[in-house]
Write a protein that holds these residues in place. Structure first.
Motif, mmCIF file in Angstrom:
data_model
loop_
_atom_site.group_PDB
_atom_site.id
_atom_site.type_symbol
_atom_site.label_atom_id
_atom_site.label_comp_id
_atom_site.label_asym_id
_atom_site.label_seq_id
_atom_site.Cartn_x
_atom_site.Cartn_y
_atom_site.Cartn_z
ATOM 1 N N GLU A 195 13.107 33.060 92.291
ATOM 2 C CA GLU A 195 14.358 32.938 93.030
ATOM 3 C C GLU A 195 14.540 31.540 93.613
ATOM 4 O OE1 GLU A 195 14.517 35.743 96.182
ATOM 5 O OE2 GLU A 195 12.627 35.112 97.105
ATOM 6 N N SER A 196 13.457 30.751 93.643
ATOM 7 C CA SER A 196 13.566 29.367 94.107
ATOM 8 C C SER A 196 14.027 28.431 92.994
ATOM 9 C CB SER A 196 12.222 28.887 94.658
ATOM 10 O OG SER A 196 11.234 28.867 93.640
ATOM 11 N N GLY A 197 14.148 28.969 91.758
ATOM 12 C CA GLY A 197 14.662 28.162 90.659
ATOM 13 C C GLY A 197 13.607 27.553 89.762
ATOM 14 N N ARG A 198 12.330 27.935 89.934
ATOM 15 C CA ARG A 198 11.288 27.461 89.017
ATOM 16 C C ARG A 198 11.224 28.411 87.827
ATOM 17 N NH1 ARG A 198 5.867 27.387 91.057
ATOM 18 N NH2 ARG A 198 5.430 25.676 89.619
ATOM 19 N N ALA A 226 9.136 29.319 83.999
ATOM 20 C CA ALA A 226 8.053 29.116 83.043
ATOM 21 C C ALA A 226 8.455 29.779 81.740
ATOM 22 C CB ALA A 226 6.746 29.704 83.570
ATOM 23 N N LEU A 227 8.306 29.061 80.617
ATOM 24 C CA LEU A 227 8.751 29.536 79.313
ATOM 25 C C LEU A 227 7.611 29.439 78.315
ATOM 26 C CD1 LEU A 227 11.919 27.235 79.122
ATOM 27 C CD2 LEU A 227 11.821 29.475 80.203
ATOM 28 N N GLY A 228 7.558 30.378 77.375
ATOM 29 C CA GLY A 228 6.545 30.266 76.335
ATOM 30 C C GLY A 228 6.546 31.443 75.387
ATOM 31 N N ALA A 229 5.934 31.246 74.222
ATOM 32 C CA ALA A 229 5.751 32.330 73.250
ATOM 33 C C ALA A 229 4.465 33.055 73.612
ATOM 34 C CB ALA A 229 5.682 31.758 71.843
ATOM 35 N N VAL A 230 4.424 33.530 74.856
ATOM 36 C CA VAL A 230 3.190 34.039 75.454
ATOM 37 C C VAL A 230 3.473 35.289 76.279
ATOM 38 C CG1 VAL A 230 2.144 31.741 75.566
ATOM 39 C CG2 VAL A 230 3.545 32.550 77.476
ATOM 40 N N PRO A 231 2.416 36.052 76.635
ATOM 41 C CA PRO A 231 2.595 37.199 77.525
ATOM 42 C C PRO A 231 2.983 36.744 78.933
ATOM 43 C CG PRO A 231 0.512 37.335 76.319
ATOM 44 C CD PRO A 231 1.040 35.950 76.123
ATOM 45 N N GLU A 232 3.484 37.685 79.728
ATOM 46 C CA GLU A 232 3.929 37.384 81.088
ATOM 47 C C GLU A 232 2.824 36.755 81.930
ATOM 48 O OE1 GLU A 232 5.574 39.778 85.062
ATOM 49 O OE2 GLU A 232 5.328 40.835 83.149
ATOM 50 N N GLN A 233 1.576 37.242 81.800
ATOM 51 C CA GLN A 233 0.481 36.749 82.630
ATOM 52 C C GLN A 233 0.255 35.253 82.451
ATOM 53 O OE1 GLN A 233 -1.041 38.180 85.087
ATOM 54 N NE2 GLN A 233 -2.300 36.353 85.459
ATOM 55 N N VAL A 234 0.447 34.751 81.233
ATOM 56 C CA VAL A 234 0.273 33.317 80.986
ATOM 57 C C VAL A 234 1.330 32.521 81.745
ATOM 58 C CG1 VAL A 234 0.243 31.511 79.219
ATOM 59 C CG2 VAL A 234 -0.769 33.744 78.738
ATOM 60 N N LEU A 235 2.537 33.056 81.834
ATOM 61 C CA LEU A 235 3.600 32.387 82.583
ATOM 62 C C LEU A 235 3.295 32.391 84.076
ATOM 63 C CD1 LEU A 235 6.761 33.804 80.758
ATOM 64 C CD2 LEU A 235 5.476 31.712 80.267
ATOM 65 N N VAL A 236 2.753 33.506 84.574
ATOM 66 C CA VAL A 236 2.380 33.595 85.987
ATOM 67 C C VAL A 236 1.323 32.539 86.309
ATOM 68 C CG1 VAL A 236 1.288 35.036 87.745
ATOM 69 C CG2 VAL A 236 2.952 36.045 86.167
ATOM 70 N N GLU A 237 0.329 32.402 85.440
ATOM 71 C CA GLU A 237 -0.726 31.411 85.644
ATOM 72 C C GLU A 237 -0.163 29.989 85.589
ATOM 73 O OE1 GLU A 237 -3.672 32.231 82.701
ATOM 74 O OE2 GLU A 237 -4.078 34.250 83.463
ATOM 75 N N ALA A 238 0.795 29.763 84.704
ATOM 76 C CA ALA A 238 1.395 28.435 84.590
ATOM 77 C C ALA A 238 2.140 28.062 85.868
ATOM 78 C CB ALA A 238 2.341 28.391 83.393
ATOM 79 N N LEU A 239 2.869 29.021 86.438
ATOM 80 C CA LEU A 239 3.567 28.758 87.699
ATOM 81 C C LEU A 239 2.566 28.453 88.810
ATOM 82 C CD1 LEU A 239 6.347 31.521 87.666
ATOM 83 C CD2 LEU A 239 6.704 29.048 87.506
ATOM 84 N N GLY A 240 1.457 29.202 88.838
ATOM 85 C CA GLY A 240 0.458 29.001 89.879
ATOM 86 C C GLY A 240 -0.263 27.675 89.779
ATOM 87 N N SER A 241 -0.425 27.163 88.566
ATOM 88 C CA SER A 241 -1.178 25.917 88.375
ATOM 89 C C SER A 241 -0.327 24.668 88.557
ATOM 90 C CB SER A 241 -1.795 25.900 86.973
ATOM 91 O OG SER A 241 -0.785 25.813 85.979
ATOM 92 N N THR A 242 0.971 24.831 88.755
ATOM 93 C CA THR A 242 1.855 23.664 88.868
ATOM 94 C C THR A 242 2.611 23.643 90.186
ATOM 95 O OG1 THR A 242 3.586 24.905 87.687
ATOM 96 C CG2 THR A 242 2.176 23.454 86.379
ATOM 97 N N ARG A 243 2.073 24.280 91.199
ATOM 98 C CA ARG A 243 2.742 24.279 92.504
ATOM 99 C C ARG A 243 2.778 22.879 93.093
ATOM 100 N NH1 ARG A 243 -0.252 29.633 95.081
ATOM 101 N NH2 ARG A 243 0.831 31.176 93.814
ATOM 102 N N GLY A 286 6.402 35.043 94.358
ATOM 103 C CA GLY A 286 7.513 35.606 95.112
ATOM 104 C C GLY A 286 8.346 36.527 94.238
ATOM 105 N N ARG A 287 9.641 36.529 94.446
ATOM 106 C CA ARG A 287 10.537 37.330 93.622
ATOM 107 C C ARG A 287 11.048 36.503 92.453
ATOM 108 N NH1 ARG A 287 14.414 40.459 98.054
ATOM 109 N NH2 ARG A 287 12.741 41.658 99.068
ATOM 110 N N GLY A 288 11.390 37.218 91.378
ATOM 111 C CA GLY A 288 11.907 36.507 90.220
ATOM 112 C C GLY A 288 12.490 37.455 89.199
ATOM 113 N N TRP A 289 12.743 36.919 87.989
ATOM 114 C CA TRP A 289 13.325 37.695 86.900
ATOM 115 C C TRP A 289 12.594 37.341 85.613
ATOM 116 C CZ3 TRP A 289 15.793 35.263 90.765
ATOM 117 C CH2 TRP A 289 16.575 36.048 91.620
#
Length: 343
Positions: free
Chosen positions: A321-324, A326-343, A305-308
């Motif tokens: 924007e829902s308040g989830r 993802a943090l890491g010493a990683v590229p943005e794509q890794v954070l996107v994958e992390a959000l997708g794998s923990t729905r 969805g939307r985010g920052w």
């Protein structure tokens, strides 16, 4: 172990709390000539660092960073919050310690006497008291070398570890321990260098380098250091006359635990990502976390969805924007994958 990974990854992500967490991890490079020391194996050096307990010592820790943090509204540049300045630290070798941080005419003091931790802020003249019946020192309260040990313990299994010469740090001979991410690791960091005291096996300097930059992105550590017995009075604290004294009333809350599930760890080693749910609205009078994210971050969109996105040279934080988050010493794509794998 998972809790330690979450702590370190959040620090590397470049959030404000993370900057403070990493702030005591590295030290400016010394111009002194490299000393001649007996050879030591990398694993032998790592094991000795993790095995040895901090001895009695006192010194000054200097912190510099080139994290590339976005401007934080209402926070002056050079604030201690951003990891700059100097800190005086003292340890008695038995779990007691003291740290004093001075910046912009303000002094913050943390004293742990074995069972109680005091936090003093001279600007508000407030002392906050936390009692620990089990007599254990809260992790990382006053010992700057503890963060380096924790970092080594977390990433060693996913790193190439080597000893790369020697150095002179805070007038002490040291070995240069280098941890480099394994080829399979997806991280924005290139390497972490730890200068280890040749005699005491105490981490004296850690230099964090990121991909695409030849200069350290984070440096801090001892500029002066002396080992030996410290004045026992340093590990006692009496609130000054007229000070406001408060008890730290933060305690586990079962209802709060339901509202804020535990962080989820995705991956391990250098490319660990932590997925958390931000608190809803303001808590304990603090600023709304999502409101601060909107001030700091760049608007983005994706499958989540939307985010920052908040980016620094040592990592990123992606908040929806829902308040989830993802943090890491990683590229943005890794954070996107992390959000997708923990729905």
């Amino acid at each position: 172990m998972k809790r330690r990974k979450a702590t370190l990854t959040a620090a590397a992500a470049g959030t404000v709390a993370g900057v403070v967490g990493l702030g005591l991890l590295a030290l400016p490079t010394s111009a002194s000539s490299a000393p001649s020391l007996p050879p030591v194996g990398a694993e032998q050096l790592v094991e000795s660092v993790l095995r040895e307990q901090p001895p009695a010592m006192g010194g000054t820790v200097k912190v510099d960073n080139a994290l590339g943090l976005p401007a934080i509204p209402g926070v002056p540049e050079g604030s201690a919050l951003l990891g700059g300045g100097e800190t005086r630290v003292w340890l008695d070798g038995h779990g007691r310690g003291r740290a004093q941080i001075a910046s912009s005419g303000r002094e913050q003091t943390i004293v742990h006497d074995g069972t109680t931790t005091w936090r003093w802020d001279s600007s508000s003249r407030t002392a906050v008291r936390s009692t620990h019946p089990d007599a254990k020192k809260p992790e990382g309260t006053v010992d700057p070398s503890a963060a380096a040990r924790q970092l080594i313990s977390t990433i060693r299994s996913s790193s190439t570890v080597a000893v790369d010469g020697t150095a002179r740090v805070a007038n002490r001979d040291a070995y240069e321990l280098v941890l480099t991410p394994a080829p399979s690791e997806r991280t924005v960091l290139r390497e972490v260098r730890v200068a280890v005291d040749a005699e005491k096996r105490v981490p004296l300097r850690v230099t964090v380098l990121a991909n695409g930059s030849s200069d350290p992105v984070l440096q801090a550590g001892f500029t002066e250091l002396a080992f030996g017995e410290q004045d026992a009075g340093l590990f006692k604290f009496e609130p000054p006359a007229g000070a406001t004294v408060k008890d730290d009333e933060r305690k586990p809350d079962r209802n709060a635990a339901k509202d804020h599930p535990k962080p989820k760890i995705v991956g391990d080693g250098w490319d660990t990502a932590v997925v958390v749910d931000l608190p809803k609205g303001k808590e304990r009078g603090e600023q709304d976390p999502l409101a601060m994210v909107k001030q700091l971050g760049k608007p983005v969109e994706g499958a989540y969805g939307r985010g920052w996105l908040i980016s620094t040279k040592v990592g990123s934080a992606l908040v929806t924007e829902s308040g989830r988050a993802a943090l890491g010493a990683v590229p943005e794509q890794v954070l996107v994958e992390a959000l997708g794998s923990t729905r």
